[in-house]
Design an enzyme around this catalytic site. Structure first.
Site: not given
Ligand code: PLP
Length: 382
Positions: A50, A102, A173, A198
């Site tokens: 962990r 998102y 992000d 992604k």
């Molecule tokens: N940030 C963005 C821009 C995303 O498109 C996503 C998911 O689609 C996330 C964060 C969240 O990631 P996760 O699906 O790996 O939890």
């Protein structure tokens, strides 16, 4: 001389010349929860997975190197990463967040962070005056650039300047461009977030998330939080993301080439009322992208003339799959209204221009002729 990013995706400079792990070229998977101590008061450097695991640590060093950070934390998903990040804040704190994010982030901020006493102003960070929303309680600015799904582009360096003038953190992000095309820390951001699910993973097979920072104080706080809350990425998943990163450069190049060709093709279709791709010169963020990124990415959003046409596209695609997620080698088409942004309140959807005729395309690395052939046959039947 600093190495080029394609090379960094393959080689961690600090490991070079070493032949530990029997000289294994592919970093081994340390599938262990715990570690024996050589003696009382002694440690191999690893005590419990962990806290730290060699495979995860190798991945973290790789991602820190790609983003130009001093530390990266690998977590079990992008949302686990963002949830951990929110633990930096306390009740009463205020965060200025872009309104086009998102949908899962908006859900987290409005339902979980808000319950914990953190307040948000959701604003259009690329058009509104950010400074006018800053209060005594404001602690951070949170953006995506380009945003999901409306592809708005915010000037990272200019936003970092505002943040630092007021003693705030700038959190970016960077999922949509990946470190291959954009490095927000180098433009002044304090924390970079990734859904590693992604582009970093790149194969639509593994969930992961990252927090990367160039600041010692933030790294220390996040390390304490990850060991305490426990959402570190598992060893096998860490290895899968490491494997994905090896081909990040060639995947991003091919996918972005394909995306530009598809964006241009869509622009010429009667049934399409708007194509939003920052690599098209008429996109309002085109010049900022040229300044702050090395490419335009492979995500694009388009509006059809009505809901029926959007639903018909989703029904008719075959090779292009109707699915959530993005950033993998396979091209996916998404319907934000009922998928990624289903939990976003109507007024925010309206403010962002997301309608029931909005479709989002994550362009993959297929031969673009085959992608266009499929789109041509789908559109011909609308
Ligand atoms: N940030 C963005 C821009 C995303 O498109 C996503 C998911 O689609 C996330 C964060 C969240 O990631 P996760 O699906 O790996 O939890």
């Amino acid at each position: 001389m600093e190495r080029e990013i394609e090379t960094k995706c393959l080689h961690l400079e600090e490991d070079e010349g070493k032949t530990d792990h029997f000289g294994a070229i592919s970093y081994p998977i340390y599938q262990t929860a715990t570690y024996a101590h050589p003696g009382v008061g002694q440690s191999t450097g690893y005590d419990y997975s962990r806290l730290q695991n060699p495979t995860r640590e190798h991945l973290e060093k790789m991602v820190a190197s790609l983003e130009g950070g001093i530390d990266a934390l690998a977590l079990s998903s992008g949302m686990a990463a963002i949830s951990l990040l929110m633990e930096l804040f306390k009740p009463g704190d205020h965060i200025i967040a872009d309104s086009d994010l998102y949908g899962g982030c908006i859900r987290l901020f409005q339902n979980v962070s808000d319950k914990n006493g953190i307040q948000f102003s959701n604003i259009d960070c690329c058009r509104e005056d950010i400074e006018s929303y800053i209060t005594e309680q404001t602690k951070a600015i949170y953006i995506e650039t380009p945003t999901n799904p409306m592809m708005n582009v915010t000037d990272i360096a200019a936003t970092a300047e505002i943040a630092h003038k007021h003693g705030l953190l700038l959190i970016v992000d960077n999922t949509f461009l990946s470190p291959y095309f954009q490095n927000p820390l180098k433009l002044g951001a304090d924390v970079v977030v990734h859904s590693g699910t992604k582009y970093l993973g790149g194969h639509n097979d593994t969930l992961a998330g990252f927090l990367v920072t160039g600041r010692e104080d933030i790294s220390e706080k996040l390390r304490f939080l990850i060991k305490t809350t426990g959402a570190g990425l598992a060893p096998f998943d860490s290895w899968l993301i490491l494997r994905g990163i090896k081909t990040l450069g060639i995947r991003m190049e091919r996918a972005a080439d394909n995306a530009l060709k598809i964006a241009k093709w869509l622009t010429a279709q009667d049934v399409v009322t708007k194509v939003i791709y920052p690599g098209l010169p008429d996109h309002p963020g085109y010049e900022i992208m040229k300044k702050q990124a090395r490419g335009f990415g492979a995500m694009l959003t388009f509006q059809l003339k009505d809901k029926e046409s959007a639903l018909a596209v989703l029904e008719k695609v075959r090779m292009i799959r109707f699915a959530e997620s993005l950033g993998g080698v396979e091209t996916l088409i998404t319907y934000p209204a009922t998928q990624t942004h289903a939990d976003v309140p109507q007024e925010i959807l309206e403010k962002n221009g997301i309608t029931d005729a909005t479709l989002r395309l994550s362009v993959g690395i297929e031969n673009v002729k085959d992608l266009l052939a499929e789109l041509e046959s789908v559109f011909a039947s609308l």
